[in-house]
Design a protein around this motif. Structure first.
Motif, PDB file in Angstrom:
ATOM      1  N   MET A   1     -25.716 -23.679 -45.770  1.00 13.87           N
ATOM      2  CA  MET A   1     -26.892 -24.403 -45.276  1.00 13.87           C
ATOM      3  C   MET A   1     -27.945 -23.446 -44.707  1.00 13.87           C
ATOM      4  O   MET A   1     -29.145 -23.692 -44.819  1.00 13.87           O
ATOM      5  CB  MET A   1     -26.484 -25.418 -44.204  1.00 13.87           C
ATOM      6  N   THR A   2     -27.478 -22.359 -44.119  1.00 17.39           N
ATOM      7  CA  THR A   2     -28.432 -21.397 -43.556  1.00 17.39           C
ATOM      8  C   THR A   2     -29.324 -20.818 -44.647  1.00 17.39           C
ATOM      9  O   THR A   2     -30.552 -20.729 -44.495  1.00 17.39           O
ATOM     10  CB  THR A   2     -27.694 -20.261 -42.826  1.00 17.39           C
ATOM     11  N   ALA A   3     -28.704 -20.429 -45.771  1.00 16.28           N
ATOM     12  CA  ALA A   3     -29.482 -19.857 -46.870  1.00 16.28           C
ATOM     13  C   ALA A   3     -30.463 -20.877 -47.433  1.00 16.28           C
ATOM     14  O   ALA A   3     -31.626 -20.542 -47.717  1.00 16.28           O
ATOM     15  CB  ALA A   3     -28.545 -19.359 -47.970  1.00 16.28           C
ATOM     16  N   ILE A   4     -30.021 -22.117 -47.577  1.00 12.22           N
ATOM     17  CA  ILE A   4     -30.904 -23.177 -48.078  1.00 12.22           C
ATOM     18  C   ILE A   4     -32.078 -23.372 -47.121  1.00 12.22           C
ATOM     19  O   ILE A   4     -33.230 -23.501 -47.547  1.00 12.22           O
ATOM     20  CB  ILE A   4     -30.122 -24.493 -48.261  1.00 12.22           C
ATOM     21  N   TYR A   5     -31.782 -23.387 -45.829  1.00  8.72           N
ATOM     22  CA  TYR A   5     -32.828 -23.569 -44.827  1.00  8.72           C
ATOM     23  C   TYR A   5     -33.862 -22.453 -44.903  1.00  8.72           C
ATOM     24  O   TYR A   5     -35.079 -22.706 -44.889  1.00  8.72           O
ATOM     25  CB  TYR A   5     -32.205 -23.617 -43.431  1.00  8.72           C
ATOM     26  N   LEU A   6     -33.410 -21.222 -45.008  1.00  3.11           N
ATOM     27  CA  LEU A   6     -34.342 -20.097 -45.026  1.00  3.11           C
ATOM     28  C   LEU A   6     -35.199 -20.094 -46.287  1.00  3.11           C
ATOM     29  O   LEU A   6     -36.399 -19.793 -46.231  1.00  3.11           O
ATOM     30  CB  LEU A   6     -33.572 -18.780 -44.897  1.00  3.11           C
ATOM     31  N   VAL A   7     -34.598 -20.437 -47.417  1.00  4.16           N
ATOM     32  CA  VAL A   7     -35.362 -20.494 -48.664  1.00  4.16           C
ATOM     33  C   VAL A   7     -36.415 -21.597 -48.594  1.00  4.16           C
ATOM     34  O   VAL A   7     -37.582 -21.403 -48.953  1.00  4.16           O
ATOM     35  CB  VAL A   7     -34.435 -20.707 -49.872  1.00  4.16           C
ATOM     36  N   LEU A   8     -36.007 -22.778 -48.122  1.00  5.08           N
ATOM     37  CA  LEU A   8     -36.963 -23.888 -48.010  1.00  5.08           C
ATOM     38  C   LEU A   8     -38.045 -23.579 -46.989  1.00  5.08           C
ATOM     39  O   LEU A   8     -39.210 -23.945 -47.178  1.00  5.08           O
ATOM     40  CB  LEU A   8     -36.234 -25.175 -47.644  1.00  5.08           C
ATOM     41  N   ALA A   9     -37.671 -22.891 -45.903  1.00  2.23           N
ATOM     42  CA  ALA A   9     -38.662 -22.504 -44.892  1.00  2.23           C
ATOM     43  C   ALA A   9     -39.704 -21.577 -45.500  1.00  2.23           C
ATOM     44  O   ALA A   9     -40.910 -21.731 -45.267  1.00  2.23           O
ATOM     45  CB  ALA A   9     -37.969 -21.826 -43.717  1.00  2.23           C
ATOM     46  N   TYR A  10     -39.255 -20.606 -46.278  1.00  2.00           N
ATOM     47  CA  TYR A  10     -40.197 -19.693 -46.942  1.00  2.00           C
ATOM     48  C   TYR A  10     -41.108 -20.458 -47.894  1.00  2.00           C
ATOM     49  O   TYR A  10     -42.340 -20.261 -47.888  1.00  2.00           O
ATOM     50  CB  TYR A  10     -39.446 -18.602 -47.700  1.00  2.00           C
ATOM     51  N   LEU A  11     -40.536 -21.312 -48.722  1.00  2.00           N
ATOM     52  CA  LEU A  11     -41.334 -22.026 -49.725  1.00  2.00           C
ATOM     53  C   LEU A  11     -42.338 -22.975 -49.072  1.00  2.00           C
ATOM     54  O   LEU A  11     -43.470 -23.109 -49.553  1.00  2.00           O
ATOM     55  CB  LEU A  11     -40.412 -22.796 -50.672  1.00  2.00           C
TER      56      LEU A  11
END
Length: 216
Positions: A1-11
């Motif tokens: 979930m952390t990786a998903i959160y960071l990717v979505l935050a960047y996008l």
């Protein structure tokens, strides 16, 4: 979930709101106008106060959505290290957007949106510092630099000094100063662009080619 959160935050941070406004509402290429930047200040100079403030609000909303609803949806602890990393990701997305060849804005509004959620009292006080300095100098860049420096101190003074948020504020301060190095040089040289309160910035101009010293 952390990786998903960071990717979505960047996008989410990477959505170039100023560019999209100019392209689809005004039918022009913002990067050929004013300073050539895609942020709210250049929109303000090119099109006036209302569009500039609208883009400012949209850029702040990107940061607030990352630190608030997106973090909550993915069960990210508010004010923790992952939330702070998401704030960094959102600002990096704004500054280096994948949608425009990794060239974006300066991250001030998006940083503000993140911190309004994570540390509202200190951020509101920082906005007051920003407004005072801009009013006194008529330079948005000077207000941004002053606010970036004031934020960590205000976090400490107002008791919003959790380690993740304090470290985030220091990192964002460094980002903002780094992105404003050309502005700082112009401030010291006395050539930085100023705002004209009560009228359209730059006397209604802005559709012309950007000044070369502002593009650097």
């Amino acid at each position: 979930m952390t990786a998903i959160y960071l990717v979505l935050a960047y996008l989410l941070g990477a959505i170039p709101t100023g560019y999209l406004f100019a392209r689809f509402v005004k039918g022009v290429e913002l990067r050929t106008m004013g300073s050539g930047n895609i942020g709210a200040t250049n929109v303000l100079r090119a099109f006036g106060w209302r569009p500039g403030l609208a883009v400012l609000a949209a850029d702040m909303a990107k940061g607030a959505l990352v630190a608030g609803p997106l973090a909550s949806w993915l069960s990210v602890a508010p004010g923790g290290w992952v939330a702070a990393a998401g704030g960094v990701a959102a600002v990096l997305g704004h500054d280096y957007t994948v949608f425009l060849g990794m060239r974006g804005g300066k991250g001030v509004a998006t940083s503000c949106g993140v911190l309004l959620v994570l540390a509202p009292r200190a951020t509101l006080a920082t906005l007051a510092v920003f407004a005072i300095v801009v009013r006194a100098t008529r330079m948005v860049s000077a207000g941004s630099l002053a606010g970036a420096v004031a934020l960590p101190a205000l976090l400490w003074l107002l008791g919003e000094r959790g380690a993740p948020v304090l470290c985030l504020s220091l990192l964002l301060c460094a980002f903002i100063w780094l992105k404003h190095i050309p502005n700082l040089r112009r401030i010291l040289a006395g050539t930085e662009s100023t705002l004209s309160f009560g009228e359209r910035p730059d006397g209604g101009a802005g559709a012309g080619a950007p000044r070369e010293d502002e593009r650097r």
